[in-house]
Design a protein around this motif. Structure first.
Motif, mmCIF file in Angstrom:
data_model
loop_
_atom_site.group_PDB
_atom_site.id
_atom_site.type_symbol
_atom_site.label_atom_id
_atom_site.label_comp_id
_atom_site.label_asym_id
_atom_site.label_seq_id
_atom_site.Cartn_x
_atom_site.Cartn_y
_atom_site.Cartn_z
ATOM 1 N N VAL A 276 0.857 -1.189 0.000
ATOM 2 C CA VAL A 276 0.000 0.000 0.000
ATOM 3 C C VAL A 276 0.891 1.235 0.000
ATOM 4 O O VAL A 276 1.787 1.367 0.838
ATOM 5 C CB VAL A 276 -0.929 0.013 1.232
ATOM 6 C CG1 VAL A 276 -1.702 1.329 1.316
ATOM 7 C CG2 VAL A 276 -1.893 -1.170 1.179
ATOM 8 N N LYS A 277 0.670 2.114 -0.950
ATOM 9 C CA LYS A 277 1.406 3.373 -1.054
ATOM 10 C C LYS A 277 0.401 4.529 -1.090
ATOM 11 O O LYS A 277 -0.551 4.502 -1.868
ATOM 12 C CB LYS A 277 2.256 3.416 -2.338
ATOM 13 C CG LYS A 277 3.224 2.254 -2.509
ATOM 14 C CD LYS A 277 4.379 2.301 -1.549
ATOM 15 C CE LYS A 277 5.396 1.199 -1.826
ATOM 16 N NZ LYS A 277 6.478 1.159 -0.820
ATOM 17 N N ALA A 278 0.620 5.515 -0.218
ATOM 18 C CA ALA A 278 -0.246 6.698 -0.158
ATOM 19 C C ALA A 278 -1.722 6.307 -0.020
ATOM 20 O O ALA A 278 -2.602 6.927 -0.617
ATOM 21 C CB ALA A 278 -0.036 7.577 -1.393
ATOM 22 N N GLY A 279 -1.969 5.249 0.761
ATOM 23 C CA GLY A 279 -3.340 4.847 1.042
ATOM 24 C C GLY A 279 -4.028 4.055 -0.052
ATOM 25 O O GLY A 279 -5.230 3.777 0.038
ATOM 26 N N LYS A 280 -3.296 3.648 -1.079
ATOM 27 C CA LYS A 280 -3.870 2.882 -2.184
ATOM 28 C C LYS A 280 -3.052 1.613 -2.415
ATOM 29 O O LYS A 280 -1.830 1.609 -2.217
ATOM 30 C CB LYS A 280 -3.879 3.704 -3.483
ATOM 31 C CG LYS A 280 -4.621 5.027 -3.391
ATOM 32 C CD LYS A 280 -6.117 4.825 -3.275
ATOM 33 C CE LYS A 280 -6.845 6.169 -3.258
ATOM 34 N NZ LYS A 280 -8.306 5.987 -3.092
ATOM 35 N N ILE A 281 -3.734 0.544 -2.830
ATOM 36 C CA ILE A 281 -3.008 -0.683 -3.175
ATOM 37 C C ILE A 281 -2.156 -0.412 -4.397
ATOM 38 O O ILE A 281 -2.646 0.021 -5.446
ATOM 39 C CB ILE A 281 -3.977 -1.849 -3.419
ATOM 40 C CG1 ILE A 281 -4.628 -2.276 -2.086
ATOM 41 C CG2 ILE A 281 -3.240 -3.039 -4.047
ATOM 42 C CD1 ILE A 281 -5.636 -3.393 -2.210
ATOM 43 N N TRP A 282 -0.860 -0.638 -4.245
ATOM 44 C CA TRP A 282 0.113 -0.288 -5.281
ATOM 45 C C TRP A 282 0.607 -1.524 -6.030
ATOM 46 O O TRP A 282 0.845 -1.482 -7.239
ATOM 47 C CB TRP A 282 1.272 0.460 -4.628
ATOM 48 C CG TRP A 282 2.315 0.945 -5.561
ATOM 49 C CD1 TRP A 282 2.210 1.987 -6.444
ATOM 50 C CD2 TRP A 282 3.640 0.420 -5.721
ATOM 51 N NE1 TRP A 282 3.387 2.145 -7.138
ATOM 52 C CE2 TRP A 282 4.288 1.199 -6.716
ATOM 53 C CE3 TRP A 282 4.346 -0.617 -5.110
ATOM 54 C CZ2 TRP A 282 5.605 0.953 -7.122
ATOM 55 C CZ3 TRP A 282 5.653 -0.866 -5.508
ATOM 56 C CH2 TRP A 282 6.264 -0.084 -6.507
ATOM 57 N N ALA A 283 0.772 -2.636 -5.308
ATOM 58 C CA ALA A 283 1.248 -3.860 -5.949
ATOM 59 C C ALA A 283 0.809 -5.072 -5.139
ATOM 60 O O ALA A 283 0.618 -4.982 -3.921
ATOM 61 C CB ALA A 283 2.764 -3.840 -6.087
#
Length: 210
Positions: free
Chosen positions: A26-33
């Motif tokens: 999770v990056k910046a509150g969003k699923i990133w990978a």
């Protein structure tokens, strides 16, 4: 609001028998990978475990062992805030697998969404992953390693949103928990903060000083 969610499934009751691992970044509150591996546990499968997660010996035949995968897994955990639902289980699986392969522990802090959910969602009759997921409307294929990791990440984001926190470590601290830690040579669990009791003042002596 960056963290990494993980979930292990095991072939049998031994914590060293990891047969699947899901990791969600999770990056910046969003699923990133997202990452998912089937793992050859080099151990027998219990029927009870197969009934829970559906992974069979034939499905992991020819898959890499934990030791062979570690070079891909370690960079996703090292230096991160790691979260798991019932983290005591997943962290013990990680430790047992590392010990079995004679690999060093990575450095990271970790949180448990089960214990945080139990503290913050006291109106729920249960705080299992599927129950909290249902409470928040999170879709879940329970006991699929990637889906469980994804749900753990979503639950932490929901808990942070409830109280408008952007730092998961601050959230756990406010609710009375010390983050767990894994480090080279050891670990410490995710636990309640121990409040120091105030020492009672010593009674004054009735004797006159000489």
């Amino acid at each position: 609001m960056d963290f990494t969610a993980i979930d292990f499934e095991t072939a049998n009751s031994s914590r060293s028998s990891a047969c699947a691992l899901g990791i969600v970044e999770v990056k910046a509150g969003k699923i990133w990978a997202e990452h998912h591996w089937l793992i050859d546990p080099q151990a027998h499968f219990d029927g009870m475990n197969i009934a829970v997660h559906g992974i069979t010996p034939s499905m992991v035949r020819g898959k890499p062992t934990f030791s062979e995968l570690w070079h891909s897994i370690e960079p996703l955990l090292k230096g991160q805030i790691v979260v798991a639902h019932n983290a005591s289980f997943d962290m013990s699986v990680l430790r047992y697998c590392l010990d079995g392969a004679s690999l060093s522990y990575p450095d990271f802090q970790y949180l448990c969404t089960y214990l945080l959910g139990k503290k913050m969602l006291q109106n729920l009759s249960s705080h299992k992953l599927n129950v909290i997921s249902d409470h928040f409307g999170i879709k879940l294929k329970h006991h699929d390693a990637l889906d469980d990791a994804r749900a753990s990440a979503a639950i932490l984001l929901k808990l942070m949103e409830l109280e408008e926190h952007s730092d998961p470590l601050q959230l756990s601290s406010i609710h009375g928990y010390n983050s767990g830690k894994m480090y080279v040579g050891g670990y410490s669990p995710f636990t309640r903060t121990v409040k120091k009791s105030r020492k009672k003042p010593a009674p004054r002596s009735s004797r006159l000083s000489i």
